[in-house]
Write an enzyme that holds these catalytic residues in place. Structure first.
Site, PDB file in Angstrom:
ATOM      1  CG  HIS A   1      28.774  17.415 -32.789  1.00 45.74           C
ATOM      2  ND1 HIS A   1      29.487  16.897 -33.855  1.00 45.74           N
ATOM      3  CD2 HIS A   1      27.658  17.980 -33.317  1.00 45.74           C
ATOM      4  CE1 HIS A   1      28.817  17.128 -34.981  1.00 45.74           C
ATOM      5  NE2 HIS A   1      27.719  17.784 -34.680  1.00 45.74           N
ATOM      6  CG  HIS A   2      31.309  15.667 -27.875  1.00 43.53           C
ATOM      7  ND1 HIS A   2      31.648  15.566 -29.208  1.00 43.53           N
ATOM      8  CD2 HIS A   2      30.813  14.449 -27.528  1.00 43.53           C
ATOM      9  CE1 HIS A   2      31.383  14.350 -29.644  1.00 43.53           C
ATOM     10  NE2 HIS A   2      30.873  13.649 -28.646  1.00 43.53           N
TER      11      HIS A   2
ATOM     12  CB  CYS B   1      35.004  15.856 -29.313  1.00 42.08           C
ATOM     13  SG  CYS B   1      35.291  16.448 -30.993  1.00 42.08           S
TER      14      CYS B   1
ATOM     15  CG  HIS C   1      38.267  19.110 -33.293  1.00 39.10           C
ATOM     16  ND1 HIS C   1      37.064  19.749 -33.463  1.00 39.10           N
ATOM     17  CD2 HIS C   1      39.025  19.442 -34.370  1.00 39.10           C
ATOM     18  CE1 HIS C   1      37.078  20.435 -34.600  1.00 39.10           C
ATOM     19  NE2 HIS C   1      38.262  20.264 -35.167  1.00 39.10           N
TER      20      HIS C   1
END
Length: 226
Positions: free
Chosen positions: A79-80, A148, A146
């Site tokens: 996602h990031h 993120c 994580h």
């Protein structure tokens, strides 16, 4: 992976964020990033289940359960494109074969060396053990921090995420609870019951964000005597 394309993309990214990719400090950055991604994503084309080579020997799979815990890993969130890292624990009920304990670390390394989500990594690890060894049941629990979540956005530096995937006989609630008890989780000297709770839906992975004080994993690798 196309290293030349990665280097060009990193150069474009540096320009896009207002940097000068030709200044001495950044001149080698595109090459370094390309080399980093080549390592971080090196597991994409490898069959993880094929790394579980059954051990030879009569009666070697007579035990009821095998537990391998505290397998460290690092991966990259798709996602990031930020890292996440943590520990994985696997319990499996052998059918006819078992594998060397080091095999499980190699499988996890391959699965983690891809653009990943923790939920998917957990399920893929369980699937690899089930198919690679023909196990009667598999339970995988993964705990990770994580980037993120800790380094951007909410910046919850003490947060952890816990996911669980069950296969075969461990889809049954009673057996799954028994397998979870084999994974010893300690907060000090006392087990922390809040670390994980069994799921009513045994077919779905469990994903729960928990504070670090409820998710410190100080477990020991344990195998049932055969």
């Amino acid at each position: 992976m196309n290293p030349d394309a990665v280097r060009a993309a990193v150069r474009d990214l540096l320009l896009a964020v207002g940097e000068d990719p030709d200044r001495p400090e950044l001149a080698e950055t595109p090459r370094r990033v390309a080399e980093s991604f080549a390592e971080l994503l090196s597991g994409s084309a490898i069959d993880a289940a094929g790394l579980l080579q059954p051990l030879p020997g009569e009666g070697i799979a007579d035990g009821e359960a095998v537990v391998v815990s505290r397998l460290a890993f690092r991966s990259v969130c798709e996602h990031h494109l930020l890292p996440f890292r943590g520990s994985a624990h696997v319990v499996y009920a052998p059918s006819e074969s078992v594998a060397g304990f080091g095999s499980f670390a190699r499988v996890l390394d391959v699965l983690a060396a891809r653009l990943q989500l923790q939920e998917r990594l957990t399920g893929q690890f369980a699937d690899a053990v089930e198919s690679g060894l023909g196990a009667r049941g598999v339970l995988v629990v993964v705990e990770a921090s994580h980037g993120c979540l800790t380094d951007r956005g909410a910046r919850q530096t003490e947060s952890r995420a816990v996911t669980m995937a069950s296969r075969g006989i461990y889809r049954e609630s009673a057996r799954r609870s028994e397998a979870l008890r084999l994974i010893q989780v300690h907060e000090g000297d006392q087990p922390d019951a809040a670390w994980i709770t069994d799921s009513a839906d045994a077919s779905a992975p469990l994903a729960t964000a928990v504070p670090a004080r409820h998710a410190r994993l100080r477990t020991r690798a344990r195998a049932a005597r055969r």
